[in-house]
Scaffold this motif. Structure first.
Motif, PDB file in Angstrom:
ATOM      1  N   MET A 108      42.290  40.397  79.209  1.00  0.00           N
ATOM      2  CA  MET A 108      42.635  38.999  79.522  1.00  0.00           C
ATOM      3  C   MET A 108      43.715  38.955  80.596  1.00  0.00           C
ATOM      4  SD  MET A 108      42.842  37.476  75.655  1.00  0.00           S
ATOM      5  CE  MET A 108      41.371  37.374  74.632  1.00  0.00           C
ATOM      6  N   GLN A 123      38.551  36.258  73.046  1.00  0.00           N
ATOM      7  CA  GLN A 123      37.785  37.496  72.912  1.00  0.00           C
ATOM      8  C   GLN A 123      36.387  37.163  72.420  1.00  0.00           C
ATOM      9  OE1 GLN A 123      35.699  40.563  71.598  1.00  0.00           O
ATOM     10  NE2 GLN A 123      36.605  39.472  69.878  1.00  0.00           N
ATOM     11  N   GLY A 182      46.405  32.462  69.020  1.00  0.00           N
ATOM     12  CA  GLY A 182      46.978  33.772  68.695  1.00  0.00           C
ATOM     13  C   GLY A 182      47.238  34.621  69.925  1.00  0.00           C
ATOM     14  N   LEU A 240      53.849  39.393  67.027  1.00  0.00           N
ATOM     15  CA  LEU A 240      52.618  39.107  66.265  1.00  0.00           C
ATOM     16  C   LEU A 240      51.958  40.406  65.807  1.00  0.00           C
ATOM     17  CD1 LEU A 240      50.510  37.083  65.192  1.00  0.00           C
ATOM     18  CD2 LEU A 240      49.331  37.300  67.369  1.00  0.00           C
ATOM     19  N   LYS A 241      51.904  41.388  66.696  1.00  0.00           N
ATOM     20  CA  LYS A 241      51.262  42.658  66.330  1.00  0.00           C
ATOM     21  C   LYS A 241      51.978  43.261  65.133  1.00  0.00           C
ATOM     22  CE  LYS A 241      48.023  42.626  67.914  1.00  0.00           C
ATOM     23  NZ  LYS A 241      47.673  41.550  68.766  1.00  0.00           N
ATOM     24  N   ALA A 290      45.301  35.639  72.192  1.00  0.00           N
ATOM     25  CA  ALA A 290      44.721  35.103  73.422  1.00  0.00           C
ATOM     26  C   ALA A 290      45.642  34.045  74.034  1.00  0.00           C
ATOM     27  CB  ALA A 290      43.338  34.516  73.131  1.00  0.00           C
ATOM     28  N   VAL A 329      40.990  44.436  63.881  1.00  0.00           N
ATOM     29  CA  VAL A 329      41.241  43.001  63.712  1.00  0.00           C
ATOM     30  C   VAL A 329      42.391  42.553  64.621  1.00  0.00           C
ATOM     31  CG1 VAL A 329      42.130  41.321  62.039  1.00  0.00           C
ATOM     32  CG2 VAL A 329      40.180  42.764  61.460  1.00  0.00           C
ATOM     33  N   ALA A 330      43.388  43.417  64.779  1.00  0.00           N
ATOM     34  CA  ALA A 330      44.490  43.089  65.692  1.00  0.00           C
ATOM     35  C   ALA A 330      44.034  43.376  67.127  1.00  0.00           C
ATOM     36  CB  ALA A 330      45.712  43.920  65.347  1.00  0.00           C
ATOM     37  N   THR A 348      39.644  26.899  69.637  1.00  0.00           N
ATOM     38  CA  THR A 348      39.514  27.009  71.092  1.00  0.00           C
ATOM     39  C   THR A 348      38.278  26.238  71.561  1.00  0.00           C
ATOM     40  OG1 THR A 348      40.557  29.159  70.916  1.00  0.00           O
ATOM     41  CG2 THR A 348      39.437  28.694  72.992  1.00  0.00           C
TER      42      THR A 348
HETATM   43  C1  F6R Z   1      45.680  38.817  66.791  1.00  0.00           C
HETATM   44  C2  F6R Z   1      44.359  38.262  67.014  1.00  0.00           C
HETATM   45  C3  F6R Z   1      44.190  36.795  66.934  1.00  0.00           C
HETATM   46  C4  F6R Z   1      43.181  36.316  67.978  1.00  0.00           C
HETATM   47  C5  F6R Z   1      42.910  34.819  67.822  1.00  0.00           C
HETATM   48  C6  F6R Z   1      41.959  34.310  68.889  1.00  0.00           C
HETATM   49  O1  F6R Z   1      45.714  40.191  66.956  1.00  0.00           O
HETATM   50  O2  F6R Z   1      43.414  38.978  67.234  1.00  0.00           O
HETATM   51  O3  F6R Z   1      45.416  36.122  67.057  1.00  0.00           O
HETATM   52  O4  F6R Z   1      43.695  36.594  69.249  1.00  0.00           O
HETATM   53  O5  F6R Z   1      42.378  34.570  66.561  1.00  0.00           O
HETATM   54  O6  F6R Z   1      40.739  34.983  68.840  1.00  0.00           O
HETATM   55  P1  F6R Z   1      39.729  34.943  70.063  1.00  0.00           P
HETATM   56  O7  F6R Z   1      40.369  35.682  71.190  1.00  0.00           O
HETATM   57  O8  F6R Z   1      38.496  35.605  69.558  1.00  0.00           O
HETATM   58  O9  F6R Z   1      39.525  33.502  70.401  1.00  0.00           O
END
Ligand code: F6R
Length: 606
Positions: free
Chosen positions: A405, A346, A299, A482-483, A301, A396-397, A353
């Motif tokens: 990052m 995050q 996403g 995406l946002k 990231a 959440v977003a 991941t």
């Molecule tokens: C979108 C969002 C997701 C995360 C994705 C990875 O706003 O938050 O696309 O970026 O699920 O999450 P992390 O960074 O926690 O691995």
């Protein structure tokens, strides 16, 4: 996905658990529940409700639950609709055993059939309920032993927490899904994320896969699945409770967007040499031992990873690419000991991941995590970690974590460029000075909010929207799209600008607005030609352009100006108006900005 909170101690247990659940609601919010034990031996009491935590809160106001021990859960449905029955906790028919679970029990169907045949009555459609019945079947007075016996039969992922009225204990185990123990004086907690614990304690232990923990009156006991004692470090969390509060902002997302200048400052602190000619990251990078860099993430990231890969390739002259983790984990990629795999996350708990990183390790790659949450699973599974220092992200977003990052990946690209010798002193200094000045540029970009509020109706009323960028800002376009999608539910697609004429231009109509990033001075003429092609077809173009660009108004319907910065740093500035556009469009449409439908933060299931 799914938030768990449990408590044992002298405070009103249900209130403590509810306070924790509110703080991890970003992990799932389609139903919630809490089970409470008032005294050893007495049956458990519980309440579960479909809907957000507020629905459960109202129910608890009408029917308060008092006790010293409580288990709570906020759900993101995998198996079974989000309704009262499928909500957790699951409680045995005699009201003596309660369970909350985060994860997926993959072999639940054959287990359910077997249990049914031996007389167990299932009430929910969830995979989780089989674990309750397995424990019930195995329980002979020792809850931890019964949990171990149950888990020996399941396949899949779990953070599971149970309580039985006969044992005055909370027992839990984890495999793949996160779980943290909070330590207090004569009281203990369990939670999916440390954020839930911040109002109560900052002394934590991160459980590892295969750990079984017993919280009892005598303290915390840790064992493995065979019952052997294990030791895990106690850590002190350096986040404070206030950083996870809204602080007067209408939404966490808006607060987190506004925090970005200070997020960049924190991410940079102590990471630039005194003469501002190199980044100091404490990594033993031997660039000549690296032939190739793969950035993997999911996403938002992954879009940060896209910028990072472009910068590494450009500054360090090492081939670098980004790979979406959910694909990389199954793709049989060419990776060896001369590959550096950078996992960007995050949460550090995103299951795709983690799996892609494990696969890279298995193939001998050196691994580095660019990561926000200390103690997370990813932090333990890589050779090196660069922390984002973004503090807890609640919306959440993702916004501020994305900014952090970009900051850290830019520092890394500079360090690698210096190490390979391909980045000269002058450009390194220019970029590092630019990074130091960036918080100020972000403040100016944030000041465009009023202007963006006026433009938001164009996106809020759109059938679909297109986001375009070039070079390092192709990833910015993807992040902007995406946002918009995730919080306003308006469909959006992103393309490299030059790709428009190869197909997507067929979509252009007045109610399909185009958001075009037009800050690339070197390819400015190419950009304006693309915009003219859109305008010639009645396209409505919102351009993101550099301050002082007098020409852009002739090529766009509307312009949002951002401070002019080095093009390699521009993704950081350009994303701000895109975040605000998504935010204001979602607000205009009356969406639930912090908890958009169907989503959850930290995707711990496949
Ligand atoms: C979108 C969002 C997701 C995360 C994705 C990875 O706003 O938050 O696309 O970026 O699920 O999450 P992390 O960074 O926690 O691995």
């Amino acid at each position: 996905m799914c938030g768990i909170v449990a408590y044992l101690g002298g405070r009103p247990a249900a209130s403590v658990v509810m306070e924790g659940l509110r703080r991890v609601a970003y992990r799932g919010y389609d139903s919630a529940g809490v089970a409470v034990a008032s005294e050893a031996g007495a049956p458990l009491e519980w309440l579960k409700r479909a809907g957000k935590i507020s629905v459960l809160e109202e129910a608890l106001e009408r029917t308060p639950l008092a006790g010293y021990l409580a288990l709570g859960h906020t759900r993101w449905a995998t198996h079974g609709r989000p309704d009262d029955v499928n909500a957790h906790p699951h409680v045995s028919e005699d009201g003596r055993l309660a369970l909350v679970h985060n994860g997926i029990i993959e072999n639940y169907l054959p287990l359910r059939e077997r249990l049914r045949a031996s007389g167990h009555h299932f009430r929910s459609q969830t995979d989780s309920e089989v674990v309750l019945h397995l424990i019930e079947e195995a329980f002979q007075g020792d809850l931890a032993a019964a949990l171990r016996a149950a888990l020996a039969q399941v396949r899949g992922s779990y953070a599971v927490v149970v309580a039985h009225t006969d044992s005055a204990e909370v027992v839990a185990a984890r495999h793949t899904s996160p779980l943290v123990v909070g330590h207090g004086d004569g009281e203990q907690w369990l939670a999916s994320d440390v954020t839930a614990l911040l109002p109560f304690t900052r002394h934590v232990t991160h459980l590892q896969d295969g750990d079984v923990v017993v919280l009892g009156r005598g303290g915390v006991r840790l064992t493995d699945l065979q019952g052997r004692e294990v030791e895990r470090p106690r850590e002190l969390v350096d986040w404070d409770a206030e950083t996870a509060e809204k602080d007067g902002y209408e939404h966490f997302m808006l607060k987190e967007i506004a925090e970005q200048p200070s997020v960049v400052r924190r991410a940079l602190a102590g990471r630039i040499t005194d003469d501002a000619s190199d980044a100091e990251l404490g990594l033993s990078l031997e660039p000549h031992a690296i032939d190739r860099v793969i950035v993997t993430a999911a996403g938002t990231a992954s879009y940060a990873g896209g910028v990072g890969a472009a910068l590494i390739e450009s500054l360090a002259r090492v081939p670098a690419s980004v790979e979406v983790a959910s694909e990389m984990r199954y793709r049989d990629p060419v990776i060896d000991a001369r590959t550096l795999v950078i996992a960007v996350s995050q949460s550090g708990e995103t299951v795709d991941t983690l799996a892609a990183t494990r696969e890279a390790r298995r193939r001998g790659a050196r691994t580095l995590a660019v990561l926000n949450v200390k103690g997370s699973t990813l932090s333990r599974e890589v050779d090196d970690v660069l922390y984002l220092r973004a503090g807890p992200e609640v919306g959440v977003a993702s916004t501020k974590a994305y900014m952090a990052m970009l900051t850290v990946l830019t520092l890394l690209a500079i360090r690698m460029g210096r190490a390979t010798g391909s980045l000269d002193d002058t450009l390194a200094k220019r970029l590092l000075d630019g990074l130091v000045a960036l918080p100020q540029a972000l403040e100016s970009a944030l000041a465009s909010r009023e202007r963006i509020r006026d433009l938001a109706p164009h996106l809020a009323g759109a059938r679909s929207a297109l986001y375009l960028g070039r070079g390092v800002n192709v990833s910015t376009a993807f992040e902007g799209a995406l946002k918009l999608k995730e919080i306003s539910y308006v469909h959006a697609e992103a393309y490299p600008m030059g790709e428009m004429k190869h197909g997507p231009i067929a979509l252009i109509e007045p109610d399909v607005p185009v958001v075009a990033i037009a800050t690339d001075a070197e390819r400015y003429d190419k950009t304006t030609s693309s915009l003219q092609e859109l305008r010639a077809r009645d396209g409505f173009v919102i351009a993101i352009a550099s301050e002082g660009d007098d020409e852009i108004e002739a090529h766009a319907s509307e312009v949002v100006f951002v401070p002019r910065v080095d093009e390699l740093l521009s993704p950081m500035v350009n994303v701000v108006p895109l975040q605000l556009l998504a935010y204001e469009s979602a607000v205009a449409l009356g969406r639930d900005v912090d908890q958009p439908r169907n989503l959850a933060k930290s995707v711990t299931v496949e």
